[in-house]
Design an enzyme around this catalytic site. Structure first.
Site, PDB file in Angstrom:
ATOM      1  NE  ARG A  69      -3.259   0.171   2.965  1.00 49.32           N
ATOM      2  CZ  ARG A  69      -3.615   0.305   4.228  1.00 49.32           C
ATOM      3  NH1 ARG A  69      -3.096  -0.361   5.092  1.00 49.32           N
ATOM      4  NH2 ARG A  69      -3.806   1.683   4.689  1.00 49.32           N
ATOM      5  CB  SER A  95      -3.799  -1.651   8.437  1.00 45.54           C
ATOM      6  OG  SER A  95      -2.427  -1.554   9.059  1.00 45.54           O
TER       7      SER A  95
HETATM    8  N1  URA Z   1      -0.972   2.587  10.763  1.00 42.65           N
HETATM    9  C1  URA Z   1      -1.102   1.301  10.436  1.00 42.65           C
HETATM   10  O1  URA Z   1      -0.920   0.439  11.224  1.00 42.65           O
HETATM   11  N2  URA Z   1      -2.100   1.055   9.264  1.00 42.65           N
HETATM   12  C2  URA Z   1      -2.376   1.885   8.485  1.00 42.65           C
HETATM   13  O2  URA Z   1      -2.927   1.200   7.528  1.00 42.65           O
HETATM   14  C3  URA Z   1      -1.932   2.977   8.692  1.00 42.65           C
HETATM   15  C4  URA Z   1      -1.245   3.406   9.698  1.00 42.65           C
END
Ligand code: URA
Length: 442
Positions: free
Chosen positions: A186, A201
């Site tokens: 990403r 996430s």
């Molecule tokens: N922090 C995370 O752990 N994941 C994300 O997608 C964005 C910030």
């Protein structure tokens, strides 16, 4: 050849229908709702190198553009959570409460909140990460304390929390490896900015850490992931819902990140500021965020009101029990609190004009700090824990021309003074003061 084989990877659903990644990408591209099995097929296939980066990034982009339903977000969280270790804290007595921050420059709250909450009798078994980019990580901060061991075995970790109520260690477990791999992709494909993807996430990792209840500090502002209060609120509500879906109580606090938190920035310097705060000599903004997070954690751990919890938290900060708990934790983890060196090369930067400070660009300060080796450029990079900044002025303060704005602690070549001064905006009139704690969402 690999692509050719990959193209035709098929799987079968419970009904016997076949599945392939092209159909899944197409379905999401046309704004369809993916099933658990389709998301699982994509994520596990990507983790096992059966699905290509290009295919996964197409799917992620379709998710970013078309959004995800709550059920899709719950499913994605669940699949990433189960892709790795799930920490079992059941041998620690009592309710375990964890905290997480979405990250900000000068954020040393964990160093204070963890012992403070433990001193009130609520267990905190916390795993933290290292810094990357413009913000530091709790583990790097702790490692600036001579001898501090962040790599406890699972057995020692649990024993310490049972004996003294808290421990702060580096992630020894492999938590949510699917998230790690997807997040790296990403980052390279402009697919970070999606509230469901961010929520899944963060929550996959937090749920894998094994705590019973979780408090999340969602930073809001120019220098944070979430620039707008509305999107921060949406993210917070979704994380609370994901928690409920998993039977875990999650409380989010939206806090202001329009400038660095506290006055010290840099690993060892931040530990010094944490110790000052634990000795009732902390800066107002840092104390306020710490008290809010700790009060919510204690209220969750003891099932009491936030107001009652705040009374306990204030008392334990005032009477030194929180600092004693910090010293116990450092001693258990073999750290020497007397030895937290900072660079001896200190350079004072003075204001070029008179007026009110209306802006401090924490992101740019964080990047300058990184160029001084305070933070790493990649996961394996070495850092210098002794460097950083100590701010003498914050937003709203009045400064005279030639008065000190900040001190720079450095070991590299001279700092670019103009670049640092450009991080400060100074005007004739005061800017409107923004709240420090915006909202609590539960
Ligand atoms: N922090 C995370 O752990 N994941 C994300 O997608 C964005 C910030």
């Amino acid at each position: 050849m690999f692509f050719y084989v990959n193209f035709f990877i098929l799987c079968y659903t419970k009904n016997g229908d076949s599945m392939n990644i092209i159909d899944i990408i197409n379905k999401k591209r046309k704004d369809g709702i993916l099933t658990f099995e389709e998301i699982e097929f994509a994520i596990n296939g990507f983790l096992n190198d059966e699905i290509l980066d290009s295919q996964m990034s197409s799917l992620l982009m379709a998710m970013v553009i078309n959004g995800m339903s709550d059920q899709e977000t719950f499913d994605m969280t669940d699949i990433m959570l189960k892709s790795g270790d799930i920490v079992d804290l059941s041998s620690i007595n009592g309710i375990k409460v964890d905290k997480h921050s979405t990250g900000g420059v000068g954020d040393k709250t964990s160093l204070i909140v963890v012992p403070l909450v433990a001193s009130c009798g609520v267990k905190v078994a916390k795993m933290s990460g290292r810094g990357l980019g413009h913000t530091g990580g709790t583990i790097d901060k702790l490692e600036s304390i001579d001898g501090f061991n962040v790599n406890l075995s699972e057995e020692s970790f649990i024993k310490q929390v049972n004996e003294i109520g808290c421990a702060l260690i580096s992630q020894t477990f492999e938590l949510a490896p699917a998230d790690k791999k997807i997040y790296a992709l990403r980052d390279k494909t402009a697919t970070v900015e999606s509230i469901p993807l961010i929520a899944a996430s963060i929550m996959s990792k937090k749920l894998a850490s094994g705590a019973d209840k979780i408090v999340i500090d969602v930073k809001v502002g120019e220098d944070a992931f979430m620039k707008e209060i509305d999107s921060a609120r949406e993210l917070a509500k979704l994380m609370v819902k994901i928690g409920k879906n998993k039977g875990k109580e999650v409380v989010c606090v939206l806090t202001n990140m329009e400038q660095p938190l506290g006055n010290h920035i840099g690993n060892a310097l931040e530990v010094h500021e944490a110790i000052k705060t634990l000795n009732n000599d902390g800066p107002k903004d840092l104390v306020s965020v710490v008290m809010t997070l700790a009060s919510i954690m204690v209220s969750l751990g003891k099932s009491i009101s936030i107001e009652d919890a705040k009374t306990e938290v204030e008392e334990n900060l005032r009477n030194g029990k929180a600092y004693q708990k910090f010293k116990d934790m450092v001693a258990y983890q073999q750290g020497n609190i007397e030895n937290i060196p900072v660079s001896k090369h200190v350079f004072s930067i003075k204001s070029s004009k008179t007026g009110f400070i209306t802006e401090i660009n924490a992101y740019r300060l964080g990047m300058i700090e990184r160029s001084m080796n305070a933070n790493r450029f990649n996961q394996d990079g070495l850092i210098d824990a002794t460097v950083g900044f100590v701010l003498n002025k914050k937003i709203g303060d009045y400064v005279l021309e030639n008065e000190e704005l900040l001190k720079v602690y450095l070991n590299t070549n001279d700092v670019n003074v103009k670049e640092v001064l450009d991080c400060f905006e100074i005007k004739d009139n005061l800017a409107q003061e923004l709240p420090l704690i915006y909202e609590i969402i539960k």
